[in-house]
Design an enzyme around this catalytic site. Structure first.
Site, PDB file in Angstrom:
ATOM      1  N   PRO A  27       0.795  -1.230   0.000  1.00  0.00           N
ATOM      2  CA  PRO A  27       0.000   0.000   0.000  1.00  0.00           C
ATOM      3  C   PRO A  27       0.829   1.283   0.000  1.00  0.00           C
ATOM      4  O   PRO A  27       0.267   2.366   0.110  1.00  0.00           O
ATOM      5  CB  PRO A  27      -0.793  -0.125   1.302  1.00  0.00           C
ATOM      6  CG  PRO A  27       0.162  -0.833   2.215  1.00  0.00           C
ATOM      7  CD  PRO A  27       0.931  -1.788   1.354  1.00  0.00           C
ATOM      8  N   HIS A 186       2.156   5.649   3.176  1.00  0.00           N
ATOM      9  CA  HIS A 186       1.085   4.651   3.072  1.00  0.00           C
ATOM     10  C   HIS A 186      -0.117   5.297   2.373  1.00  0.00           C
ATOM     11  O   HIS A 186      -0.668   6.290   2.847  1.00  0.00           O
ATOM     12  CB  HIS A 186       0.699   4.174   4.471  1.00  0.00           C
ATOM     13  CG  HIS A 186      -0.043   2.887   4.515  1.00  0.00           C
ATOM     14  ND1 HIS A 186      -1.291   2.724   3.956  1.00  0.00           N
ATOM     15  CD2 HIS A 186       0.284   1.675   5.055  1.00  0.00           C
ATOM     16  CE1 HIS A 186      -1.707   1.489   4.151  1.00  0.00           C
ATOM     17  NE2 HIS A 186      -0.774   0.825   4.816  1.00  0.00           N
ATOM     18  N   HIS A 187      -0.531   4.684   1.251  1.00  0.00           N
ATOM     19  CA  HIS A 187      -1.575   5.302   0.420  1.00  0.00           C
ATOM     20  C   HIS A 187      -2.945   5.279   1.093  1.00  0.00           C
ATOM     21  O   HIS A 187      -3.834   6.056   0.735  1.00  0.00           O
ATOM     22  CB  HIS A 187      -1.654   4.573  -0.920  1.00  0.00           C
ATOM     23  CG  HIS A 187      -2.074   5.445  -2.060  1.00  0.00           C
ATOM     24  ND1 HIS A 187      -2.681   6.676  -1.886  1.00  0.00           N
ATOM     25  CD2 HIS A 187      -1.979   5.264  -3.407  1.00  0.00           C
ATOM     26  CE1 HIS A 187      -2.953   7.209  -3.063  1.00  0.00           C
ATOM     27  NE2 HIS A 187      -2.540   6.380  -4.004  1.00  0.00           N
ATOM     28  N   ALA A 188      -3.147   4.409   2.080  1.00  0.00           N
ATOM     29  CA  ALA A 188      -4.418   4.425   2.795  1.00  0.00           C
ATOM     30  C   ALA A 188      -4.569   5.689   3.635  1.00  0.00           C
ATOM     31  O   ALA A 188      -5.685   6.115   3.940  1.00  0.00           O
ATOM     32  CB  ALA A 188      -4.544   3.196   3.686  1.00  0.00           C
TER      33      ALA A 188
END
Length: 214
Positions: A27, A186-188
């Site tokens: 992610p 972190h892309h979240a």
């Protein structure tokens, strides 16, 4: 450990992106760019300040001013840390590395004092990855390489959400002195927009460094 609170995920504007990217095997995304350190380099030379002390401090200031850089995933919750400390890699004389930790401070002299103490004691420091902490940004420096891309070693599956920032070798390019900076997040928890906010702040701090390194 810094004070923290939990994000209200159900009412978060990025709720869908959070769950979408959280499910990814990998992610994280990484952005590499160049920042102009001409003003910073001149200021550091004129004031006998190690360049790395200055850009580490200004980076930590920028990190703590972008709220998304203080978000971390704890199981199914998102923690918002009150502030973020720095974890960075330092090399010993024999070429081995040690993980070192700097407490966040708004006082540049205090920040430099922490670095100087670690430097004096680096040969005696144990190998301590402090992996139980996530109230950090991980820093590395590659002073030998003017890189244009970079990736990090990770355990799989990934169980952390700590940003990683790497500074490289600077180079004179026309009227600028450009230093590569790689930012992995972190892309979240954030998008390219939030990384851009950090980079824009950092460039502004580099340009006006005399107002902050006091």
């Amino acid at each position: 450990m810094p004070a923290q609170q939990y994000l209200d995920i159900d009412n978060w504007s990025r709720r869908e992106q959070y769950y979408f990217f959280k499910a990814y095997e990998n992610p994280f995304f990484n952005i590499c760019t160049m920042l102009n350190i001409k003003n910073l380099l001149t200021y550091c030379k004129d004031n006998s300040i190690p360049l790395s002390h200055a850009y580490f401090y200004l980076s930590q200031k920028a990190v703590n001013e972008v709220s998304e850089m203080r978000y971390r995933i704890h199981n199914d919750k998102v923690v918002i840390h009150d502030h973020i400390d720095a974890g960075w890699v330092m090399m010993k004389e024999d070429g081995s590395i040690r993980f070192c930790y700097l407490h966040y401070t708004t006082e540049f002299d205090n920040f430099r004092a922490q670095i100087e103490e670690i430097t004096r004691n680096i040969e005696d420091l144990p190998f301590d990855s402090n992996e139980q902490r996530d109230d950090l940004v991980y820093y590395s420096v590659l002073p030998w390489i003017h890189f244009t891309g970079l990736s990090h070693a990770h355990r799989m599956p990934r169980n952390d959400s700590v940003p990683r920032i790497v500074f490289g070798k600077y180079k004179q390019q026309e009227d600028e002195v450009n230093m590569p900076v790689a930012v992995e997040v972190h892309h979240a928890l954030m998008d390219g927009f939030h990384v851009a906010q950090y980079l824009e702040k950092l460039q502004r701090f580099f340009d006006g460094c005399g107002d902050f390194l006091v």
